[in-house]
Design a protein around this motif. Structure first.
Motif, short mmCIF file in Angstrom:
data_model
loop_
_atom_site.label_atom_id
_atom_site.label_comp_id
_atom_site.label_asym_id
_atom_site.label_seq_id
_atom_site.Cartn_x
_atom_site.Cartn_y
_atom_site.Cartn_z
N ARG A 110 0.82 -1.19 0.00
CA ARG A 110 0.00 0.00 0.00
C ARG A 110 0.86 1.26 0.00
N TYR A 111 1.92 1.29 0.83
CA TYR A 111 2.80 2.45 0.89
C TYR A 111 3.60 2.61 -0.39
N VAL A 112 4.00 1.47 -0.97
CA VAL A 112 4.78 1.52 -2.20
C VAL A 112 3.93 2.10 -3.34
N VAL A 113 2.67 1.69 -3.42
CA VAL A 113 1.77 2.21 -4.46
C VAL A 113 1.52 3.70 -4.24
N ILE A 140 2.71 9.34 -5.80
CA ILE A 140 3.22 10.67 -5.45
C ILE A 140 4.41 11.03 -6.33
N LEU A 141 5.28 10.06 -6.57
CA LEU A 141 6.45 10.32 -7.42
C LEU A 141 6.04 10.65 -8.85
N VAL A 142 5.04 9.95 -9.36
CA VAL A 142 4.56 10.23 -10.71
C VAL A 142 3.96 11.63 -10.78
N SER A 194 14.76 14.54 -5.45
CA SER A 194 14.53 14.97 -4.07
C SER A 194 13.29 14.33 -3.46
N LEU A 195 12.32 13.96 -4.27
CA LEU A 195 11.08 13.38 -3.75
C LEU A 195 11.32 12.09 -2.96
N PRO A 196 11.95 11.06 -3.54
CA PRO A 196 12.18 9.86 -2.73
C PRO A 196 13.15 10.10 -1.57
N LEU A 197 14.08 11.04 -1.74
CA LEU A 197 14.99 11.35 -0.64
C LEU A 197 14.22 11.92 0.54
N LEU A 198 13.25 12.79 0.27
CA LEU A 198 12.44 13.34 1.35
C LEU A 198 11.60 12.24 2.00
N TYR A 199 11.07 11.33 1.20
CA TYR A 199 10.33 10.21 1.77
C TYR A 199 11.21 9.43 2.74
N LEU A 200 12.43 9.10 2.30
CA LEU A 200 13.35 8.36 3.17
C LEU A 200 13.64 9.12 4.45
N LEU A 204 5.36 9.78 3.56
CA LEU A 204 4.44 9.95 2.44
C LEU A 204 3.80 11.34 2.44
N VAL A 205 3.34 11.79 3.60
CA VAL A 205 2.69 13.09 3.68
C VAL A 205 3.69 14.20 3.32
N ALA A 206 4.88 14.11 3.87
CA ALA A 206 5.91 15.12 3.56
C ALA A 206 6.22 15.13 2.06
N THR A 207 6.33 13.96 1.48
CA THR A 207 6.64 13.86 0.05
C THR A 207 5.49 14.39 -0.80
N LEU A 208 4.26 14.12 -0.39
CA LEU A 208 3.11 14.65 -1.11
C LEU A 208 3.08 16.18 -1.07
N VAL A 209 3.29 16.75 0.10
CA VAL A 209 3.32 18.21 0.22
C VAL A 209 4.45 18.78 -0.64
#
Length: 170
Positions: free
Chosen positions: A1-4, A9-11, A88-94, A106-111
């Motif tokens: 679920r988190y991966v999807v 979000i990355l797309v 930067s998106l996946p880096l922020l997720y990490l 996920l929320v931080a990356t979405l914002v």
């Protein structure tokens, strides 16, 4: 679920950063940046930029090499900033996941993915998107170094941190 969710979000973030990349004409700060790159070679930029700009030369040297390969149209010169913004998106997720949990990441990356400020600088021929990416790398390396102190990680952290200062010293 988190991966999807993260993939979605990355797309979205990548699409927003690439959409209309070359539609707007080059504006003043971008034109100044390109003028330096077009008028000086990589070695010249190492001394010209610090003497005439409040910035340091690594981004300008990178852009000089990029322009030599891909040209100076608006899309070409803005593309690296878009890529730095996308990375930067996946880096922020990490970072969010390591500091808190997957949901926070996920929320931080979405914002971050939809934030107008981030989108603006991910579509500008300036060093800010690169600086953001390097700052995230520095912070992630620091967190890893705290958990597992090794010389290699210390060197990586030092390199990442100094790279941020070399791209934008303020």
């Amino acid at each position: 679920r988190y991966v999807v969710a993260l993939a979605g979000i990355l797309v979205v973030g990548a699409t927003l950063r690439l959409y209309g990349l070359g539609v707007e004409s080059i504006w003043v700060d971008e034109a100044i940046t390109l003028r330096f790159v077009e008028n000086h070679g990589p070695l010249e930029l190492l001394w010209v930029i610090p003497s005439e700009q409040p910035h340091l030369p690594p981004y300008y040297v990178f852009l000089d090499v990029w322009v030599a390969a891909f040209g100076t149209d608006a899309t070409a010169v803005r593309f690296p900033s878009a890529v730095f913004g996308i990375v930067s998106l996946p880096l922020l997720y990490l970072l969010g996941r390591k500091l808190f949990d997957r949901t926070t990441g996920l929320v931080a990356t979405l914002v971050f993915a939809v934030a107008p400020f981030q989108l603006y600088y991910a579509q500008e021929t300036r060093m800010y998107s690169l600086w953001t990416m390097l700052t995230l790398v520095s912070f992630l390396t620091f967190l890893r170094l705290r958990r597992q102190p090794t010389r290699r990680l210390a060197a990586g952290y030092g390199t990442a941190t100094l790279s941020t200062a070399a791209v934008h010293p303020f």
